[in-house]
Structure formats: structure tokens, C-alpha cells
Write a protein that holds these residues in place. Sequence first.
Motif, mmCIF file in Angstrom:
data_model
loop_
_atom_site.group_PDB
_atom_site.id
_atom_site.type_symbol
_atom_site.label_atom_id
_atom_site.label_comp_id
_atom_site.label_asym_id
_atom_site.label_seq_id
_atom_site.Cartn_x
_atom_site.Cartn_y
_atom_site.Cartn_z
ATOM 1 N N GLY A 143 0.683 -1.346 -0.174
ATOM 2 C CA GLY A 143 -0.089 -0.019 -0.134
ATOM 3 C C GLY A 143 0.788 1.414 -0.074
ATOM 4 N N LEU A 144 2.123 1.091 -0.139
ATOM 5 C CA LEU A 144 2.956 2.283 -0.172
ATOM 6 C C LEU A 144 3.573 2.735 -1.580
ATOM 7 C CD1 LEU A 144 4.967 2.102 3.271
ATOM 8 C CD2 LEU A 144 3.112 3.350 2.817
ATOM 9 N N LYS A 145 3.624 3.682 -1.910
ATOM 10 C CA LYS A 145 4.405 4.493 -3.170
ATOM 11 C C LYS A 145 5.889 4.553 -2.639
ATOM 12 C CE LYS A 145 0.289 6.388 -5.514
ATOM 13 N NZ LYS A 145 -0.107 7.664 -6.137
ATOM 14 N N THR A 146 6.692 4.031 -3.448
ATOM 15 C CA THR A 146 8.077 3.898 -2.911
ATOM 16 C C THR A 146 9.127 4.272 -4.233
ATOM 17 O OG1 THR A 146 7.538 2.221 -1.371
ATOM 18 C CG2 THR A 146 9.624 2.619 -1.813
ATOM 19 N N MET A 147 10.113 4.993 -3.751
ATOM 20 C CA MET A 147 11.051 5.350 -4.810
ATOM 21 C C MET A 147 12.582 5.211 -4.139
ATOM 22 S SD MET A 147 12.144 5.584 -7.904
ATOM 23 C CE MET A 147 10.596 5.794 -8.480
ATOM 24 N N SER A 148 13.446 4.706 -5.004
ATOM 25 C CA SER A 148 14.790 4.372 -4.337
ATOM 26 C C SER A 148 15.568 4.274 -5.721
ATOM 27 C CB SER A 148 14.913 2.953 -3.581
ATOM 28 O OG SER A 148 16.081 2.833 -3.090
ATOM 29 N N ILE A 149 16.757 4.664 -5.436
ATOM 30 C CA ILE A 149 18.094 4.448 -6.508
ATOM 31 C C ILE A 149 18.131 2.744 -6.493
ATOM 32 C CG2 ILE A 149 20.104 4.460 -4.905
ATOM 33 C CD1 ILE A 149 19.787 6.112 -8.385
#
Length: 376
Positions: free
Chosen positions: A182-188
Motif C-alpha cells: 500500500g505504499l508508493k516507493t522510490m529508491s535508487i
Amino acid sequence: MSVSRDDVAAALSGVVDDETGKDVVAAGMIQGLVVREGHVGFSLEVDPAKGPAKEPLRQACEAAVKRLPGVLSVTAVLTAHSGSAASPRRHTHGAPQPQQRAPQGPLQIPGVKAIVAVASGKGGVGKSTVAVNLALALARLGRRVGLLDADIYGPSIPRMMGIAGKPETRDGKKLLPMENHGLKTMSIGFLVAEDTPMIWRGPMVQSALTQMMMDVEWGELDVLIVDMPPGTGDAQLTMAQRVPLTGAVIVSTPQEIALIDARKGYAMFEKTHVPVFGIVENMAYFISPGSGEKSYIFGEGGARRMAEKLGCDFLGEVPLHMTIRETSDKGEPVVATAPDSAEAKPFIDIAARVAAHIDRALGATARKAPSIVVED
């Protein structure tokens, strides 16, 4: 088909800077070129005074490399030339002053109401575990939540969130955040292989952080939780000075050696005028599986005493528990998989306190109605 550094250099040599009439390779503008398993990263060094005007050139370089067979992702960032005399702060030392803070307007993330940094003065205190479970707990409390992994050198959010694969894009300009639990996530970590070292200098890290915030379709969020890298270096200052942080949460373990560095983190936010919502004591104690007895392996109550001394809130303590560690390693955080468990409860309680701080902070910035005084 694999792509090589020579392939990338050849593609970039076809991109010409209109100002100089030279291609970017011949002009020596390409620095820090890294090619790993189809993932390409490099910086484009320009005069800092002409940074915004060079954005089309950066995009052209990125597009030229993307067209190569075998390229899976491209991270191209603009950096100020290290030898440029146009950078007035290149020799500045000491703590940042309030007037140095960059304007926040351009870095406002559309649709994101609040941004909260989860930070620590040093590594190894479980900051990322706290950040992930705090984000999940806020979502469980009814908030629309996103999670940004700002640790360029050691991204751990993809593994902790159980997310694999690469972000997609709808328009070729902005990335769609990855989602799980349920989380929108961004990471290198979504853009490079897990075992690939990020050998980037400070300006490249700063540009990458800015792009992961501004070039991602976050949508409508009540809060974006930012898992900060440990310490108080370039990346941390970029976030504290250039991003409109609603507040920060400091994570520490009880022992004095960790608290010394946590105080430095607190001081950094204080000097950059970012409110510190409070301190979380992680690995506060160990509960014996047999007797249920608490053992204070790293000392007792150090973070609570520090919060009292600094005059900020003590947000709660999280025990050293095997379940929390195992679920994080598996990509199944305890708040997502066992939200009603005893192990998840500390995170839920901490999230409720953080949510109250967010509401107060947003309320304080809202326009107040004029008061009407009726005199007799």
C-alpha cells in the motif's frame, strides 16, 4: 546484448552543446561514467550559473544513451564544474546559515502535503527499519503515504519493502513509483543492481535526490516519509536546505556513542530550521523468549534522557526483537504482515504521535481567520 562504456561514450559523442559547438565528450563534460549490467549513470558538468539552461542538453544525453541496445536505465545528472569561479560557496565552512537556504518553491512536490525525514547521526541504529514501519503505520492510521529512500550509497528500502523490478514511465519524463504493502516507493536501488557500488561525488548525489523527488509521479499524498542516509553530509544538507521538510524524526539506540551522533543530527535540523518532531529509541531492550525478562543490552533510557535535555518529544521505544529483524529482511515488514502484534504496536504508537505533530505543523502554516472583537 550488453552495453559497454565505449558504446555509451560513442553515443554521447553525438550530442553537441550548441553553446560551444563541441560534443559533450570532447568538451570534457561527461564525468563519473558508470556502466553496470545495463544500468548507466554519469554526470554532465556545467557552469553553475547556466545549470537550468543546460537541462535540455542533459535530456539529450540521457535520450542518446537510452536508445542503445541493452540499456535498461539511465541516470544523468547536472553538476556544477568543480573549478568554476561562479560558485561563491565552494570554500564555505561551518554550519549552514539560515539565509543560505535555497528557495523552497521550485522543490515543492505537487500533491504532497507533508514531508517527514527519518534520520540518524550514524549507521547501524535501525533507521530504515523504523522509517519503513513508521510509513506503514501512518498508512494504517488512514494517511496516504509515500516512502523515499534517500540513501544513495546504501539503499535498503527495496529489500525491506519486498520490491523488485524497474520503475516504469507513462510519458517518458516522470517515473511511476513502485508499490507494495500500500505504499508508493522510490529508491535508487530500483535503478541499479543491489551489489553495484555508487561511486558518485556529492553534487551527483544531490542531483539524483532532487530528481527522485521531482521526476516521480507521487500523486496525492498526505505524507512522504524520507529515509535519510546516516550522518550530516551533502545529501542530508540537500534535503534539509532545499526541501520543504515539515519535520524530522531522529532515531538512535540507547548507548552514548550513538547518542553523540544523534545530537549532531538534531543540531543540523535545528540550524536549518527544520522542526524535530522527536526522538525514537530503537533496540531499547531485549525480551527473553523464555522468561519475558527485559535486558537493556545497549543501556537504558538514553534517548529518552536526550529528548528531555533537548526539549523535544520522546516518540517511543522499539525493542530489539527477532521478528522485526526477520520480517524486514524478508521484505514483509511487521506492521504490514502482523499489524495487531505486540511487535507492531510500538510503531503504531509512534506513528500516532508523529501524525499529531504533522497535523499541528500543517495547522500552524494554514492561514488563520481574522478575529473579530466587539467592544462595548
